[in-house]
Structures are given as C-alpha cells and as structure tokens.
Design a protein around this motif. Structure first.
Motif, PDB file in Angstrom:
ATOM      1  N   THR A 203       8.344  36.064  20.205  1.00 55.80           N
ATOM      2  CA  THR A 203       7.204  35.959  20.246  1.00 55.80           C
ATOM      3  C   THR A 203       7.136  34.731  21.590  1.00 55.80           C
ATOM      4  O   THR A 203       6.333  33.910  22.681  1.00 55.80           O
ATOM      5  CB  THR A 203       7.240  35.058  19.243  1.00 55.80           C
ATOM      6  N   VAL A 204       8.310  33.348  21.700  1.00 55.03           N
ATOM      7  CA  VAL A 204       8.392  32.349  22.738  1.00 55.03           C
ATOM      8  C   VAL A 204       8.391  33.237  24.031  1.00 55.03           C
ATOM      9  O   VAL A 204       8.229  32.329  24.900  1.00 55.03           O
ATOM     10  CB  VAL A 204      10.232  32.072  22.425  1.00 55.03           C
ATOM     11  N   LEU A 260       1.976  31.237  20.061  1.00 54.88           N
ATOM     12  CA  LEU A 260       2.979  30.613  19.414  1.00 54.88           C
ATOM     13  C   LEU A 260       2.405  30.098  18.001  1.00 54.88           C
ATOM     14  O   LEU A 260       2.597  29.747  17.512  1.00 54.88           O
ATOM     15  CB  LEU A 260       4.060  29.274  20.134  1.00 54.88           C
TER      16      LEU A 260
END
Length: 295
Positions: A203-204, A260
């Motif tokens: 995700t990051v 995010l």
C-alpha cells in the motif's frame, strides 16, 4: 451402546424393579425391558437376574454400574459445559491479529478478559497472509486484519473501521506541527518503514509509485514497536495507520493522498460454529472502534 440405555440400566439397578424404573423414566415397561435386553446383547452378559417380577444385579451388572455412572456423568458434564459456553462462562478463543492492529486490539482484549475471566484467550500476532492460512485450517476463531478487498469466497468479512495512514513524527519537531503533508514532502525526510506483511508495504509503495516518487526508507524493520522507538529518537519518521500510535507520544500528520487508506476487518471462516464468547468479543471490537471514532 446408547446413553439412554445406560440411564435406563442405572434407574433399574437403583430401584431393582423394571416397573418402578419405567414409571420414574416416564416410559413403558416393555420399552425399558427391551432397551436393557439390547444392552445385554451388545455386552454379551446378563446384567440382571430375573426371578418372576423381581430383579437383582448379576456380578457383571454390579461391576458395570460404575462405568455406566461415569459415562452418564461425563455426558451430563459435557452438556453443562456447552450450556456454560453459550452463556460465556467457559471455553477458549483463539484470535489472529495483524501486527498493525496490536495496540487497538489490546484494549478490547483487556476489557473482555476482565469481564469474562473464565474464558481462556489465545492471541496470535502474525502477518495477514499467515493468519489467513491459519483461519482456513480453522486454527483460529477469527482474524483481525487490515485488508482492502475480499480475498477468498470461503471467508466472511465484517468491516470494522477505515482510517488513513499518517506520518508519525516526534512531538515538538518542526514537522509535528503540520496539520497535513504531501508525499513529495515526505520524500525529503529520513524514513523508517515497518514491513510486517505484504499488504502494508504494498500500500505504501503503491501510493508513492503512482506519483513517480522514491521515498528515503533508510531503515526497514518487521516490528512496529521498534519503528516507533526509532521515530521517538527524533531522527526518523514513519508511516502508520493511526491506531498503531495510539497511546504513544508521537504526533500524527495527515497525508494528502487517498491511496493511503486502510480497512480493518474481522474475517471469519464460513460454515463454522461461532460460540457466544466469540460473538461477544466481536461486538466489543466493534464498540471499541466506535468509541475511538474509527468506524
């Protein structure tokens, strides 16, 4: 050999009368006689001496009485245990928890353990993919994890809360006074990333890659407390979901990026029996999320 046959036998040996035993059991004498006869046939011994309407125990019958009593008692104990289980008095709960939700989870754990001290609780902290494997094998009752999409048709998913990821900074530093920050600005900072599992890391990196950015992750650790301690030194910054830094002295700065966003879910295995204690724990997790305004 059936449990009811053992109960019939025990009542007959207690009263030494098929007639009286049948009355007490609220069945016909012929039914009781037939069931005891079937029991004797299966055991291949005579449990009673039959002399007219009188009966007495044979030696095998006397010896068998103790084992019949134990069997019936164990069955009754099991019945009581299941009743207690439904009333959340006894039992064991095994819960799999993703690393990123440890701090959020522990508050509910404390509340539940104090409310139901007789319940034994086993908690497993592992990356999400490992917990899903355990859930599929029914090694845990349910999993508390961060996931954006449903991953398997044999799981059920209950949304617990959603929250954006934030930049964590030592309170008092210049960055900590910001109300929000861009990904471009974050790229200029020395960063620590907690790589507990694929979902978090993916995700990051996906958010930065979408904008063609390369953040300075100078340290990677697979443990959130270590990452938090590094940020507490004032030399690094990190990206967490907000619940991960609850109770710490770190400041959380909103990140200006919709990518995010994380979703905490309670994940269960379809088709399995769910005890009252498990249901109650899930309810308490939902309530905790509402109290913290995470839902």
């Amino acid at each position: 050999m059936e449990l009811r046959q053992l109960k019939y036998f025990l009542k007959a040996q207690e009263l030494l009368s098929f007639t009286e035993a049948a009355k007490r059991l609220n069945i016909s004498q012929s039914t009781l006689s037939q069931q005891i006869k079937q029991l004797e046939t299966e055991l291949d011994v005579s449990l009673f001496n039959r002399i007219g309407k009188q009966i007495t125990l044979t030696e095998p019958g006397r010896l068998f009485t103790e084992y019949a009593e134990q069997s019936v008692r164990k069955a009754e104990d099991g019945k009581l245990m299941l009743q207690d289980l439904k009333k959340i008095k006894v039992g064991t709960i095994t819960i799999g928890v993703a690393y990123g939700l440890k701090d959020f989870f522990v508050e509910t754990l404390i509340d539940f353990a104090e409310k139901f001290p007789q319940i034994k609780i086993k908690v497993i902290y592992e990356p999400s993919h490992s917990l899903y494997e355990k859930l599929q094998k029914a090694q845990v009752d349910f999993v508390l994890a961060l996931h954006e999409t449903e991953i398997a048709p044999y799981f059920t998913y209950k949304n617990l809360f959603s929250c954006p990821m934030v930049l964590a900074a030592l309170a008092g530093t210049e960055v900590s006074y910001k109300t929000n920050i861009t990904l471009e600005e974050i790229c200029k900072l020395p960063l620590v990333i907690a790589t507990m599992g694929y979902d978090m890391t993916h995700t990051v990196h996906k958010a930065f890659s979408a904008k063609g950015l390369s953040p300075k992750f100078t340290i990677e650790v697979n443990d959130i407390p270590t990452a938090i301690r590094l940020v507490n030194s004032g030399n690094w910054y990190s990206i967490f979901i907000k619940p991960s830094i609850l109770g710490t002295k770190l400041a959380s700065i909103a990140i200006q990026d919709e990518g995010l966003m994380r979703y905490a879910k309670i994940i269960s295995l379809k088709g399995t029996y769910e005890t009252e204690s498990v249901k109650e724990f899930k309810k308490m997790l939902t309530l905790s999320a509402k109290i913290l305004k995470l839902s």
